[in-house]
Motif scaffolding. Structure first.
Motif, PDB file in Angstrom:
ATOM      1  N   ALA A   1       2.105 -10.743  -5.744  1.00  0.00           N
ATOM      2  CA  ALA A   1       1.762  -9.430  -4.879  1.00  0.00           C
ATOM      3  C   ALA A   1       0.756  -9.676  -3.917  1.00  0.00           C
ATOM      4  CB  ALA A   1       1.566  -8.291  -5.986  1.00  0.00           C
ATOM      5  N   LEU A   2       0.707  -9.020  -2.878  1.00  0.00           N
ATOM      6  CA  LEU A   2      -0.249  -9.153  -2.023  1.00  0.00           C
ATOM      7  C   LEU A   2      -0.976  -7.592  -1.623  1.00  0.00           C
ATOM      8  CD1 LEU A   2      -1.761 -10.602   0.656  1.00  0.00           C
ATOM      9  CD2 LEU A   2       0.074 -10.004   2.043  1.00  0.00           C
ATOM     10  N   LEU A   3      -1.923  -7.461  -1.627  1.00  0.00           N
ATOM     11  CA  LEU A   3      -2.814  -6.165  -1.026  1.00  0.00           C
ATOM     12  C   LEU A   3      -3.282  -6.424   0.009  1.00  0.00           C
ATOM     13  CD1 LEU A   3      -3.566  -3.244  -1.296  1.00  0.00           C
ATOM     14  CD2 LEU A   3      -5.697  -4.344  -2.464  1.00  0.00           C
ATOM     15  N   LEU A   4      -2.773  -5.887   1.148  1.00  0.00           N
ATOM     16  CA  LEU A   4      -3.291  -6.050   2.566  1.00  0.00           C
ATOM     17  C   LEU A   4      -4.004  -4.926   3.004  1.00  0.00           C
ATOM     18  CD1 LEU A   4      -3.368  -7.928   5.150  1.00  0.00           C
ATOM     19  CD2 LEU A   4      -1.162  -7.262   5.657  1.00  0.00           C
ATOM     20  N   TRP A   5      -5.207  -5.076   3.413  1.00  0.00           N
ATOM     21  CA  TRP A   5      -5.979  -4.074   4.089  1.00  0.00           C
ATOM     22  C   TRP A   5      -6.556  -4.349   5.566  1.00  0.00           C
ATOM     23  CZ3 TRP A   5     -10.981  -3.441   6.041  1.00  0.00           C
ATOM     24  CH2 TRP A   5     -11.318  -2.129   5.945  1.00  0.00           C
TER      25      TRP A   5
ATOM     26  N   LEU B   1      -1.345  -1.931   2.634  1.00  0.00           N
ATOM     27  CA  LEU B   1      -0.028  -2.290   2.093  1.00  0.00           C
ATOM     28  C   LEU B   1      -0.058  -2.968   1.094  1.00  0.00           C
ATOM     29  CD1 LEU B   1       3.058  -2.160   3.156  1.00  0.00           C
ATOM     30  CD2 LEU B   1       2.501  -4.207   4.429  1.00  0.00           C
ATOM     31  N   ILE B   2       0.959  -2.800   0.225  1.00  0.00           N
ATOM     32  CA  ILE B   2       0.978  -3.595  -0.810  1.00  0.00           C
ATOM     33  C   ILE B   2       2.567  -4.169  -0.840  1.00  0.00           C
ATOM     34  CG2 ILE B   2       1.292  -3.891  -3.404  1.00  0.00           C
ATOM     35  CD1 ILE B   2      -0.436  -1.425  -3.843  1.00  0.00           C
ATOM     36  N   ARG B   3       2.766  -5.555  -0.921  1.00  0.00           N
ATOM     37  CA  ARG B   3       3.968  -6.221  -0.805  1.00  0.00           C
ATOM     38  C   ARG B   3       4.173  -7.025  -2.011  1.00  0.00           C
ATOM     39  NH1 ARG B   3       6.794  -4.320   3.412  1.00  0.00           N
ATOM     40  NH2 ARG B   3       7.519  -5.408   4.826  1.00  0.00           N
ATOM     41  N   ALA B   4       5.144  -6.737  -2.890  1.00  0.00           N
ATOM     42  CA  ALA B   4       5.343  -7.795  -3.920  1.00  0.00           C
ATOM     43  C   ALA B   4       6.723  -8.401  -4.081  1.00  0.00           C
ATOM     44  CB  ALA B   4       5.549  -6.601  -5.327  1.00  0.00           C
ATOM     45  N   THR B   5       6.958  -9.463  -4.989  1.00  0.00           N
ATOM     46  CA  THR B   5       7.837 -10.422  -4.871  1.00  0.00           C
ATOM     47  C   THR B   5       8.392 -10.455  -6.462  1.00  0.00           C
ATOM     48  OG1 THR B   5       6.653 -12.174  -4.985  1.00  0.00           O
ATOM     49  CG2 THR B   5       7.190 -11.732  -2.767  1.00  0.00           C
ATOM     50  N   GLY B   6       9.639 -10.695  -6.507  1.00  0.00           N
ATOM     51  CA  GLY B   6      10.060 -11.166  -8.063  1.00  0.00           C
ATOM     52  C   GLY B   6      10.076  -9.942  -8.813  1.00  0.00           C
ATOM     53  N   PRO B   7       9.814 -10.164  -9.937  1.00  0.00           N
ATOM     54  CA  PRO B   7       9.634  -9.098 -11.085  1.00  0.00           C
ATOM     55  C   PRO B   7       8.685  -7.916 -10.752  1.00  0.00           C
ATOM     56  CG  PRO B   7       9.888 -11.255 -12.144  1.00  0.00           C
ATOM     57  CD  PRO B   7       9.485 -11.507 -10.804  1.00  0.00           C
ATOM     58  N   LEU B   8       7.708  -8.226  -9.973  1.00  0.00           N
ATOM     59  CA  LEU B   8       6.757  -7.441  -9.397  1.00  0.00           C
ATOM     60  C   LEU B   8       7.247  -6.393  -8.409  1.00  0.00           C
ATOM     61  CD1 LEU B   8       3.380  -9.377  -9.464  1.00  0.00           C
ATOM     62  CD2 LEU B   8       3.937  -7.775 -11.097  1.00  0.00           C
ATOM     63  N   LEU B   9       8.102  -6.558  -7.889  1.00  0.00           N
ATOM     64  CA  LEU B   9       8.795  -5.816  -6.754  1.00  0.00           C
ATOM     65  C   LEU B   9       9.118  -4.390  -7.342  1.00  0.00           C
ATOM     66  CD1 LEU B   9       9.593  -5.617  -3.962  1.00  0.00           C
ATOM     67  CD2 LEU B   9      11.695  -6.267  -4.528  1.00  0.00           C
TER      68      LEU B   9
ATOM     69  N   GLY C   1       7.460   1.518  -3.350  1.00  0.00           N
ATOM     70  CA  GLY C   1       7.802   3.164  -3.499  1.00  0.00           C
ATOM     71  C   GLY C   1       6.682   3.892  -4.226  1.00  0.00           C
ATOM     72  N   PRO C   2       6.708   4.924  -5.065  1.00  0.00           N
ATOM     73  CA  PRO C   2       5.819   5.860  -5.331  1.00  0.00           C
ATOM     74  C   PRO C   2       4.588   4.985  -6.136  1.00  0.00           C
ATOM     75  CG  PRO C   2       8.022   6.425  -6.082  1.00  0.00           C
ATOM     76  CD  PRO C   2       8.271   5.133  -5.369  1.00  0.00           C
ATOM     77  N   ALA C   3       5.176   3.950  -6.830  1.00  0.00           N
ATOM     78  CA  ALA C   3       3.700   3.398  -7.503  1.00  0.00           C
ATOM     79  C   ALA C   3       2.885   2.595  -6.485  1.00  0.00           C
ATOM     80  CB  ALA C   3       4.343   2.326  -8.292  1.00  0.00           C
ATOM     81  N   GLN C   4       3.460   2.201  -5.352  1.00  0.00           N
ATOM     82  CA  GLN C   4       2.554   1.829  -4.308  1.00  0.00           C
ATOM     83  C   GLN C   4       1.781   2.792  -3.810  1.00  0.00           C
ATOM     84  OE1 GLN C   4       2.611  -0.028   0.021  1.00  0.00           O
ATOM     85  NE2 GLN C   4       4.487  -0.593  -1.209  1.00  0.00           N
ATOM     86  N   ALA C   5       2.289   4.040  -3.411  1.00  0.00           N
ATOM     87  CA  ALA C   5       1.776   5.298  -2.956  1.00  0.00           C
ATOM     88  C   ALA C   5       0.580   5.545  -3.794  1.00  0.00           C
ATOM     89  CB  ALA C   5       2.802   6.172  -2.811  1.00  0.00           C
TER      90      ALA C   5
END
Length: 144
Positions: free
Chosen positions: A97-101, A108-116, A121-125
């Protein structure tokens, strides 16, 4: 007539080339936290690096944080995708995962694989609104 066509073609090419913007450079990863804004205090930086390293060792999932001043010439999402690729976060079997500020005011949070599913969505918000935004608003970027 041929000269006119060549002149028009050359003019159009100059116009197209002139409007193409260079993409924002992607910094090299300098640890779990790469701060290109210099807003994180050194002590907080060390704590964050340690916390994210511990999480990576225990879960085999890597979370990286990147703070940048701006992403000129492209949307934050496209920039994040390029960071994920360059930093190898898309290659992790357990997920990354990447947290980009951005100092422009975007998070923005971008996740890959099982973390996606867990980080979209709501979890990111909720993560952004509950933890990151309040910390930055209080001037405690290291906590955010």
């Amino acid at each position: 007539m041929r000269r006119l066509m060549l002149s028009l073609l050359a003019g159009m090419m100059c116009l197209v080339i002139g409007t193409v913007r260079a993409l924002a450079p992607i910094p090299d990863e300098t640890g779990y936290l790469t701060d290109r804004t210099e807003i994180i205090e050194p002590a907080a930086m060390a704590q964050i690096q340690l916390r994210l390293a511990r999480y990576h060792l225990e879960s085999h999932r890597k979370i990286s944080v990147l703070l940048v001043r701006e992403t000129p010439g492209e949307e934050l999402e496209a920039y994040a995708d390029r960071v994920l690729q360059k930093w190898g976060l898309t290659q992790l079997e357990a997920g990354g995962a990447l947290l980009l500020w951005s100092a422009e005011g975007y998070i923005l949070i971008r996740a890959t694989g099982p973390l996606l599913p867990a980080l979209s969505g709501p979890a990111q918000a909720e993560i952004i609104s509950r933890w990151i935004v309040p910390a930055f608003a209080e001037g405690d970027a290291g906590r955010g």
